[in-house]
Scaffold this motif. Sequence first.
Motif, short mmCIF file in Angstrom:
data_model
loop_
_atom_site.label_atom_id
_atom_site.label_comp_id
_atom_site.label_asym_id
_atom_site.label_seq_id
_atom_site.Cartn_x
_atom_site.Cartn_y
_atom_site.Cartn_z
N HIS A 1 0.68 -1.17 -0.14
CA HIS A 1 0.08 0.12 -0.06
C HIS A 1 0.90 1.23 0.21
CE1 HIS A 1 -3.69 -2.44 0.75
NE2 HIS A 1 -2.91 -3.05 1.56
N PRO A 2 0.49 2.39 -0.35
CA PRO A 2 1.02 3.51 -0.57
C PRO A 2 1.35 3.99 0.91
CG PRO A 2 -0.97 3.89 -1.76
CD PRO A 2 -0.91 2.51 -0.92
N TRP A 3 2.63 4.74 1.02
CA TRP A 3 3.28 5.21 2.14
C TRP A 3 2.16 6.00 3.21
CZ3 TRP A 3 4.01 10.20 4.50
CH2 TRP A 3 4.31 10.11 5.64
N GLU A 4 1.31 6.83 2.46
CA GLU A 4 0.49 7.40 3.35
C GLU A 4 -0.77 6.65 3.92
OE1 GLU A 4 1.52 8.26 0.19
OE2 GLU A 4 1.83 10.22 -0.04
N THR A 5 -1.06 5.82 3.12
CA THR A 5 -2.17 4.57 3.75
C THR A 5 -1.64 4.10 4.95
OG1 THR A 5 -3.14 4.65 1.42
CG2 THR A 5 -3.72 2.80 3.24
N VAL A 6 -0.50 3.58 4.57
CA VAL A 6 0.36 2.46 5.72
C VAL A 6 0.42 3.47 6.98
CG1 VAL A 6 2.37 1.39 6.33
CG2 VAL A 6 1.09 1.03 3.96
N THR A 7 0.90 4.57 6.87
CA THR A 7 1.11 5.83 7.97
C THR A 7 0.01 5.99 8.71
OG1 THR A 7 3.13 6.58 7.11
CG2 THR A 7 2.13 7.93 8.73
N LYS A 8 -1.18 6.16 7.99
CA LYS A 8 -2.48 6.35 8.66
C LYS A 8 -2.98 5.20 9.57
CE LYS A 8 -4.20 9.74 5.47
NZ LYS A 8 -5.10 10.04 4.18
N ALA A 9 -2.79 4.26 8.75
CA ALA A 9 -3.35 2.75 9.47
C ALA A 9 -2.38 2.39 10.74
CB ALA A 9 -3.20 1.58 8.58
N ALA A 10 -1.05 2.50 10.60
CA ALA A 10 -0.07 2.37 11.53
C ALA A 10 -0.40 3.40 12.84
CB ALA A 10 1.38 2.70 11.02
N MET A 11 -0.73 4.80 12.67
CA MET A 11 -1.26 5.41 13.78
C MET A 11 -2.33 5.03 14.19
SD MET A 11 1.17 8.05 13.89
CE MET A 11 0.52 9.41 14.96
N GLN A 12 -3.33 4.41 13.83
CA GLN A 12 -4.65 3.82 14.36
C GLN A 12 -4.56 2.40 14.63
OE1 GLN A 12 -7.62 5.52 11.65
NE2 GLN A 12 -6.21 7.59 11.50
N LYS A 13 -3.47 1.75 14.63
CA LYS A 13 -3.76 0.36 14.82
C LYS A 13 -4.22 -0.22 15.97
CE LYS A 13 1.37 -0.45 16.02
NZ LYS A 13 2.61 -0.80 15.34
N TYR A 14 -4.15 0.71 16.97
CA TYR A 14 -4.47 0.08 18.31
C TYR A 14 -5.79 0.86 18.76
CZ TYR A 14 -0.42 -2.23 18.48
OH TYR A 14 0.99 -2.96 18.27
N PRO A 15 -6.80 0.20 19.33
CA PRO A 15 -7.06 -1.20 19.44
C PRO A 15 -7.30 -1.94 18.37
CG PRO A 15 -9.05 -0.20 20.40
CD PRO A 15 -8.03 0.93 19.82
N ASN A 16 -6.97 -3.09 18.34
CA ASN A 16 -6.94 -3.87 17.08
C ASN A 16 -7.37 -5.41 17.45
OD1 ASN A 16 -6.14 -5.69 14.86
ND2 ASN A 16 -4.57 -4.68 14.32
N PRO A 17 -8.39 -5.95 16.89
CA PRO A 17 -8.66 -7.49 17.22
C PRO A 17 -7.79 -8.28 17.01
CG PRO A 17 -10.12 -6.61 15.50
CD PRO A 17 -9.40 -5.49 15.86
N MET A 18 -6.89 -8.02 16.02
CA MET A 18 -5.68 -9.15 15.35
C MET A 18 -4.52 -9.04 16.33
SD MET A 18 -5.75 -8.69 11.30
CE MET A 18 -4.61 -9.94 11.10
N ASN A 19 -4.47 -8.13 17.28
CA ASN A 19 -3.47 -7.94 18.26
C ASN A 19 -4.09 -7.34 19.54
OD1 ASN A 19 -1.30 -7.89 19.82
ND2 ASN A 19 -0.11 -6.60 18.60
N PRO A 20 -4.80 -8.59 20.26
CA PRO A 20 -5.67 -8.03 21.53
C PRO A 20 -5.13 -7.55 22.67
CG PRO A 20 -5.83 -10.33 20.97
CD PRO A 20 -5.27 -9.72 19.81
N SER A 21 -3.53 -7.87 22.48
CA SER A 21 -2.90 -7.52 23.76
C SER A 21 -2.63 -6.05 24.10
CB SER A 21 -1.11 -8.34 23.31
OG SER A 21 -0.42 -7.61 22.30
N VAL A 22 -2.78 -5.17 23.26
CA VAL A 22 -2.84 -3.99 23.55
C VAL A 22 -4.37 -3.55 23.60
CG1 VAL A 22 -2.29 -1.57 22.68
CG2 VAL A 22 -0.59 -3.34 22.14
N PHE A 23 -4.73 -3.10 24.97
CA PHE A 23 -6.01 -2.88 25.06
C PHE A 23 -6.23 -1.28 25.45
CE2 PHE A 23 -4.16 -4.22 29.23
CZ PHE A 23 -4.52 -3.20 30.04
N GLY A 24 -5.23 -0.57 25.72
CA GLY A 24 -5.27 0.78 25.87
C GLY A 24 -4.36 1.81 25.29
N VAL A 25 -4.54 2.80 24.65
CA VAL A 25 -3.85 3.88 24.26
C VAL A 25 -4.08 5.31 24.77
CG1 VAL A 25 -2.83 4.88 22.13
CG2 VAL A 25 -3.48 2.49 22.08
N ASP A 26 -3.11 5.94 25.27
CA ASP A 26 -3.45 7.23 25.67
C ASP A 26 -2.35 8.31 24.93
OD1 ASP A 26 -5.41 7.04 28.06
OD2 ASP A 26 -3.96 5.60 28.76
#
Length: 145
Positions: A1-26
């Motif tokens: 995927h283009p850099w802009e798309t990947v960067t936006k997704a990475a900034m919003q990756k949690y919470p994420n049902p594929m990686n439930p180990s992260v349950f909080g983001v502040d």
Amino acid sequence: HPWETVTKAAMQKYPNPMNPSVFGVDVLDRSVDTKGRLHSTRLLSTEWGLPAMAKSIIGVTRTCTYVQEHSVVDPKEKTFELKSTNISFTNLVSVDEKLTYKPHPQDPEKTVLTQEALISVKGISLSSYLEGLMAKTISINAGKV
């Protein structure tokens, strides 16, 4: 995927049902510097679910940990750098991770991710086992991105 798309997704990756180990983001701090780069500092609340044997060795029943994450998004240079380090259980283990996202040099529809992690387990006879277990978990999670 283009850099802009990947960067936006990475900034919003949690919470994420594929990686439930992260349950909080502040978000602790977020600012734009004079060069137009977005700096963010976040606190991640995680539950890694160590095997029972590992929990008994380190003497804990719960493995809720906190991770400090600092990221810099540079829209002009098209780089996204994310550094994270645990701030819990530092007397037992330290994990320092660095992710760098850049556009693929030949294909703008792709993004190159470089991942580095330094894992150190302290004062435990099975430290190499635990370091390997944590490295495997980081590697598996990288494949879910």
